[in-house]
Structure formats: structure tokens, C-alpha cells
Design a protein around this motif. Structure first.
Motif, PDB file in Angstrom:
ATOM      1  N   LEU A  33       0.802  -1.222   0.000  1.00 14.46           N
ATOM      2  CA  LEU A  33       0.000   0.000   0.000  1.00 14.46           C
ATOM      3  C   LEU A  33       0.833   1.270   0.000  1.00 14.46           C
ATOM      4  O   LEU A  33       0.419   2.284  -0.548  1.00 14.46           O
ATOM      5  N   ASN A  34       2.000   1.222   0.608  1.00 16.78           N
ATOM      6  CA  ASN A  34       2.808   2.442   0.686  1.00 16.78           C
ATOM      7  C   ASN A  34       3.946   2.472  -0.325  1.00 16.78           C
ATOM      8  O   ASN A  34       4.742   3.408  -0.340  1.00 16.78           O
ATOM      9  N   GLY A  35       4.052   1.458  -1.165  1.00 19.32           N
ATOM     10  CA  GLY A  35       5.010   1.465  -2.260  1.00 19.32           C
ATOM     11  C   GLY A  35       6.464   1.299  -1.858  1.00 19.32           C
ATOM     12  O   GLY A  35       7.363   1.651  -2.618  1.00 19.32           O
ATOM     13  N   GLY A  37       8.000  -1.609  -1.399  1.00 19.39           N
ATOM     14  CA  GLY A  37       8.534  -2.890  -1.837  1.00 19.39           C
ATOM     15  C   GLY A  37       8.407  -3.994  -0.813  1.00 19.39           C
ATOM     16  O   GLY A  37       8.930  -5.085  -0.994  1.00 19.39           O
ATOM     17  N   ARG A  38       7.697  -3.729   0.270  1.00 18.79           N
ATOM     18  CA  ARG A  38       7.514  -4.700   1.347  1.00 18.79           C
ATOM     19  C   ARG A  38       6.082  -4.609   1.857  1.00 18.79           C
ATOM     20  O   ARG A  38       5.539  -3.519   1.978  1.00 18.79           O
ATOM     21  N   VAL A  39       5.489  -5.747   2.158  1.00 18.11           N
ATOM     22  CA  VAL A  39       4.138  -5.769   2.714  1.00 18.11           C
ATOM     23  C   VAL A  39       4.250  -6.230   4.163  1.00 18.11           C
ATOM     24  O   VAL A  39       4.561  -7.393   4.438  1.00 18.11           O
ATOM     25  N   LEU A  40       4.027  -5.301   5.081  1.00 15.47           N
ATOM     26  CA  LEU A  40       4.035  -5.643   6.497  1.00 15.47           C
ATOM     27  C   LEU A  40       2.679  -6.219   6.886  1.00 15.47           C
ATOM     28  O   LEU A  40       1.668  -5.945   6.231  1.00 15.47           O
ATOM     29  N   LEU A  41       2.648  -6.998   7.944  1.00 16.62           N
ATOM     30  CA  LEU A  41       1.418  -7.643   8.374  1.00 16.62           C
ATOM     31  C   LEU A  41       0.307  -6.627   8.646  1.00 16.62           C
ATOM     32  O   LEU A  41      -0.822  -6.808   8.187  1.00 16.62           O
ATOM     33  N   ASP A  42       0.609  -5.553   9.356  1.00 22.14           N
ATOM     34  CA  ASP A  42      -0.421  -4.541   9.640  1.00 22.14           C
ATOM     35  C   ASP A  42      -0.917  -3.874   8.361  1.00 22.14           C
ATOM     36  O   ASP A  42      -2.098  -3.569   8.235  1.00 22.14           O
ATOM     37  N   GLU A  43      -0.020  -3.653   7.424  1.00 24.53           N
ATOM     38  CA  GLU A  43      -0.379  -3.062   6.131  1.00 24.53           C
ATOM     39  C   GLU A  43      -1.333  -4.001   5.385  1.00 24.53           C
ATOM     40  O   GLU A  43      -2.336  -3.563   4.819  1.00 24.53           O
ATOM     41  N   PHE A  44      -1.030  -5.295   5.422  1.00 23.91           N
ATOM     42  CA  PHE A  44      -1.879  -6.276   4.761  1.00 23.91           C
ATOM     43  C   PHE A  44      -3.265  -6.330   5.400  1.00 23.91           C
ATOM     44  O   PHE A  44      -4.282  -6.338   4.721  1.00 23.91           O
TER      45      PHE A  44
END
Length: 161
Positions: A33-35, A37-44
């Protein structure tokens, strides 16, 4: 801080609804979501919550089969609409909609005829954990490399690099 949160929420709202992909590379592309290059658990989790809210047309906190299938069919029509052969387009639409109906039944874990946010989150979290090969609560390039190493070693799994 408020500006950053508003920017992320705006970006989420602009994304098409999508299930968590079986490809880690695609998963990151679709869920980052924030671009960064990594998807954190809270972001997911936040993305899944926004997706659920968008699909819940009557805003009752539950996804009915009609809401779930209707949202999926809309996305599917965009994809299969590009197929040149009308017979193949029809077959693909029917096949995918049958699978979506089965998926609804699986997602409805308590079998009450609707999917709660908790049920929706639970299935997404299972997919997140499959992508998070190093179990650091984030899916990134390291996880893709680990998936590639597993594939090269002959370990084929449900998710791919």
C-alpha cells in the motif's frame, strides 16, 4: 502523520479488489500500500479491511454470497471480456464463477451463509504466512529469494516466487 495516513487510505481506495495472489512477486505488487517494496502484516490487514468494506455493499458487516460473487464477477468480466473467442469467454466465466461459489463456502467458516470480517481476515492471513517464508511479519524480496531457492531445490508449494 494524518497526511501520511490519508495518503495510504486514498491509495488503498484506488486499488482494485484482489485476492491475495499465489505468486509472492504479484502479492507484493498488489498488497504493497505504501510502495516501499515490502508488505508488512499490519499493512496487509488494513488493506484486507478496506477491501472487505468495499465489497460489503449494504454495510451490514457481513459479505453475503451475492455481494461476494457480484464483486468477483465484476472483476472477472473485465478480464474475460478481453478474450476474443466468445465460447472460450463463456466457458471461462462459468468455470471461474463455479470456483468463486466454492471459495465462498470455504471462506464462510461458520457456515452461517455470510463471511464476517474475521473470516475474511483469517483466510488472508493464512496466505500472508505462506508468503512470509522467513516469518518476520513482512513479505519482501528476501521471501521471494527464499521461494526461488525452494523451487530450485524441487520443493514446490502452494505459493510461488
Amino acid at each position: 502523520m494524518k497526511h501520511a495516513l490519508a495518503t495510504v487510505l486514498f491509495a488503498i481506495a484506488a486499488l482494485p479488489a484482489a485476492a491475495a495472489s499465489h505468486s509472492s512477486t504479484t502479492f507484493i505488487t498488489e498488497q504493497d500500500l505504501n510502495g516501499d517494496g515490502r508488505v508488512l502484516l499490519d499493512e496487509f490487514k488494513l488493506g484486507r479491511q478496506v477491501e472487505f468494506t468495499r465489497m460489503d455493499f449494504n454495510a451490514d458487516g457481513q459479505l453475503s454470497e451475492a455481494e461476494y460473487l457480484g464483486e468477483f464477477e465484476g472483476r472477472l468480466m473485465q478480464r474475460v471480456g478481453k478474450m476474443a473467442d466468445p465460447e472460450k469467454r463463456k466457458e471461462e466465466l462459468q468455470r471461474q464463477m463455479r470456483q468463486a461459489k466454492v471459495r465462498f463456502g470455504v471462506l464462510d467458516a461458520d457456515k452461517n451463509g455470510s463471511i464476517s470480517l474475521e473470516e475474511f481476515q483469517a483466510t488472508g492471513l493464512r496466505m500472508f504466512k505462506l508468503h512470509d517464508r522467513n516469518q518476520d511479519n513482512g513479505v519482501d524480496e528476501v521471501d521471494i529469494k527464499l521461494a526461488e531457492e525452494e523451487r530450485k531445490a524441487g520443493k514446490t508449494g502452494f505459493v510461488s516466487p
